[in-house]
Scaffold this motif. Structure first.
Motif, PDB file in Angstrom:
ATOM      1  N   UNK A 204       0.827  -1.197   0.000  1.00 19.42           N
ATOM      2  CA  UNK A 204       0.000   0.000   0.000  1.00 19.42           C
ATOM      3  C   UNK A 204       0.865   1.251   0.000  1.00 19.42           C
ATOM      4  N   UNK A 205       0.639   2.139  -0.964  1.00 14.92           N
ATOM      5  CA  UNK A 205       1.238   3.473  -0.905  1.00 14.92           C
ATOM      6  C   UNK A 205       0.265   4.371  -0.164  1.00 14.92           C
ATOM      7  N   UNK A 206       0.708   4.996   0.912  1.00 14.27           N
ATOM      8  CA  UNK A 206      -0.219   5.798   1.705  1.00 14.27           C
ATOM      9  C   UNK A 206       0.510   6.864   2.513  1.00 14.27           C
ATOM     10  N   UNK A 207      -0.216   7.949   2.769  1.00 11.85           N
ATOM     11  CA  UNK A 207       0.214   8.963   3.728  1.00 11.85           C
ATOM     12  C   UNK A 207      -0.792   9.066   4.876  1.00 11.85           C
ATOM     13  N   UNK A 208      -1.793   8.186   4.866  1.00 14.84           N
ATOM     14  CA  UNK A 208      -2.900   8.246   5.808  1.00 14.84           C
ATOM     15  C   UNK A 208      -2.485   7.578   7.127  1.00 14.84           C
ATOM     16  N   UNK A 209      -2.417   8.379   8.198  1.00 15.05           N
ATOM     17  CA  UNK A 209      -2.025   7.834   9.495  1.00 15.05           C
ATOM     18  C   UNK A 209      -2.986   6.749   9.969  1.00 15.05           C
ATOM     19  N   UNK A 210      -4.271   6.847   9.533  1.00 16.96           N
ATOM     20  CA  UNK A 210      -5.232   5.807   9.914  1.00 16.96           C
ATOM     21  C   UNK A 210      -4.819   4.460   9.347  1.00 16.96           C
ATOM     22  N   UNK A 211      -4.292   4.481   8.141  1.00 16.80           N
ATOM     23  CA  UNK A 211      -3.841   3.256   7.485  1.00 16.80           C
ATOM     24  C   UNK A 211      -2.501   2.800   8.054  1.00 16.80           C
ATOM     25  N   UNK A 212      -1.572   3.738   8.212  1.00 17.68           N
ATOM     26  CA  UNK A 212      -0.223   3.400   8.664  1.00 17.68           C
ATOM     27  C   UNK A 212      -0.229   2.718  10.028  1.00 17.68           C
ATOM     28  N   UNK A 213      -1.162   3.134  10.886  1.00 12.43           N
ATOM     29  CA  UNK A 213      -1.213   2.575  12.231  1.00 12.43           C
ATOM     30  C   UNK A 213      -1.598   1.107  12.272  1.00 12.43           C
ATOM     31  N   UNK A 214      -2.089   0.580  11.145  1.00 10.17           N
ATOM     32  CA  UNK A 214      -2.527  -0.817  11.120  1.00 10.17           C
ATOM     33  C   UNK A 214      -1.680  -1.678  10.189  1.00 10.17           C
ATOM     34  N   UNK A 215      -0.615  -1.117   9.649  1.00 10.51           N
ATOM     35  CA  UNK A 215       0.257  -1.885   8.766  1.00 10.51           C
ATOM     36  C   UNK A 215       1.275  -2.678   9.590  1.00 10.51           C
ATOM     37  N   UNK A 216       1.676  -3.813   9.063  1.00  4.12           N
ATOM     38  CA  UNK A 216       2.704  -4.606   9.732  1.00  4.12           C
ATOM     39  C   UNK A 216       4.067  -3.936   9.638  1.00  4.12           C
ATOM     40  N   UNK A 217       4.243  -3.142   8.587  1.00  2.00           N
ATOM     41  CA  UNK A 217       5.549  -2.534   8.340  1.00  2.00           C
ATOM     42  C   UNK A 217       5.359  -1.309   7.475  1.00  2.00           C
ATOM     43  N   UNK A 218       6.159  -0.288   7.721  1.00  2.00           N
ATOM     44  CA  UNK A 218       6.164   0.902   6.874  1.00  2.00           C
ATOM     45  C   UNK A 218       7.572   1.131   6.357  1.00  2.00           C
ATOM     46  N   UNK A 219       7.665   1.374   5.042  1.00  2.00           N
ATOM     47  CA  UNK A 219       8.957   1.629   4.405  1.00  2.00           C
ATOM     48  C   UNK A 219       8.880   2.992   3.734  1.00  2.00           C
ATOM     49  N   UNK A 220       9.992   3.688   3.709  1.00  2.00           N
ATOM     50  CA  UNK A 220      10.028   5.024   3.124  1.00  2.00           C
ATOM     51  C   UNK A 220      10.889   5.027   1.870  1.00  2.00           C
ATOM     52  N   UNK A 221      10.386   5.694   0.829  1.00  2.56           N
ATOM     53  CA  UNK A 221      11.150   5.902  -0.394  1.00  2.56           C
ATOM     54  C   UNK A 221      11.589   7.360  -0.443  1.00  2.56           C
ATOM     55  N   UNK A 222      12.849   7.569  -0.768  1.00  2.00           N
ATOM     56  CA  UNK A 222      13.375   8.918  -0.921  1.00  2.00           C
ATOM     57  C   UNK A 222      14.349   8.912  -2.085  1.00  2.00           C
TER      58      UNK A 222
END
Length: 234
Positions: A204-222
């Motif tokens: 999932x590509x997202x900036x939504x904190x509601x979504x991020x709080x329920x993900x198993x993992x968050x990765x950042x692209x820069x």
């Protein structure tokens, strides 16, 4: 998610560049990524960081310039278009930010279309389409065309279309961005159910904190470089 889950999609040293106005844009630089079965993994990053390119590659909609991809442990050569097309049609669902619904089809037919392409029997299609629409809270709205639905309702049709064929992998671009709080919570709960009960993998590509709080993992692209994020325990 099972901590011992195996990778469904693996990227090793993946690079992708584009030429724009005579300039070379390095969209992805030597990306390594393993997305596990039953995992909900989020990709974050500013506009132009390479998120859409990464989603397109993992959804087998595009081909990398360099590196290796594996799907379910099997190498996926860049030139094997026939196999990629078959895998995409049979095992991958998509939720696009622009919905990509067929405007002349009603909600029911939009959700039914992937099953029709797969040759699923009519009675099974009816059961699965009605079930998918109900799970996203759109029971009774199947006869409405996209232009008769709100943005949030169109998003839910797109989600129903993505899950109706029981995919192994769902690629989702900002799936909760157009949803109110109650509907976003419903969709997040649905994703977690599918991940934990059926082993569906979500990227999932997202900036939504509601979504991020329920993900198993968050990765950042820069600037095309993928930074591993913390794994969350749920």
């Amino acid at each position: 998610m099972n901590a011992a889950a195996e990778p469904l999609m693996s990227l090793r040293g993946i690079s992708k560049s584009f030429t724009l106005g005579g300039n070379t844009i390095h969209a992805l630089r030597n990306v390594d990524l393993a997305v596990l079965r039953g995992e909900i993994a989020a990709i974050t990053g500013p506009s132009g960081s390479g998120k859409s390119t990464l989603l397109n590659l993992c959804g087998l909609l595009d081909t990398a310039d360099g590196g290796e991809m594996l799907y379910a442990g099997q190498p996926l050569p860049a030139a094997d278009d026939a196999r990629k097309t078959l895998l995409r049609r049979q095992t991958i669902g998509f939720v696009f930010q622009s919905f990509n619904l067929v405007p002349v089809m009603n909600a029911y037919d939009n959700v039914d279309f992937p099953l029709y392409l797969l040759g699923v029997p009519a009675a099974e299609r009816v059961r699965r389409v009605n079930g998918a629409l109900e799970r996203v809270g759109l029971a009774g709205l199947g006869k409405h065309r996209p232009d008769q639905l709100s943005g949030g309702q169109r998003q839910r049709v797109a989600i129903a279309r993505a899950i109706v064929k029981h995919p192994q992998l769902v690629i989702a671009d900002e799936p909760t961005a157009n949803l109110d709080a109650a509907t976003a919570a419903q969709i997040i709960a649905l994703m977690k159910d599918l991940a934990h009960e059926h082993g569906t993998t979500f990227l999932v590509a997202t900036h939504d904190d509601r979504m991020l709080g329920h993900c198993d993992r968050a990765l950042a692209l820069a600037d095309g470089v993928l930074l591993e994020g913390a794994r969350h325990a749920h």
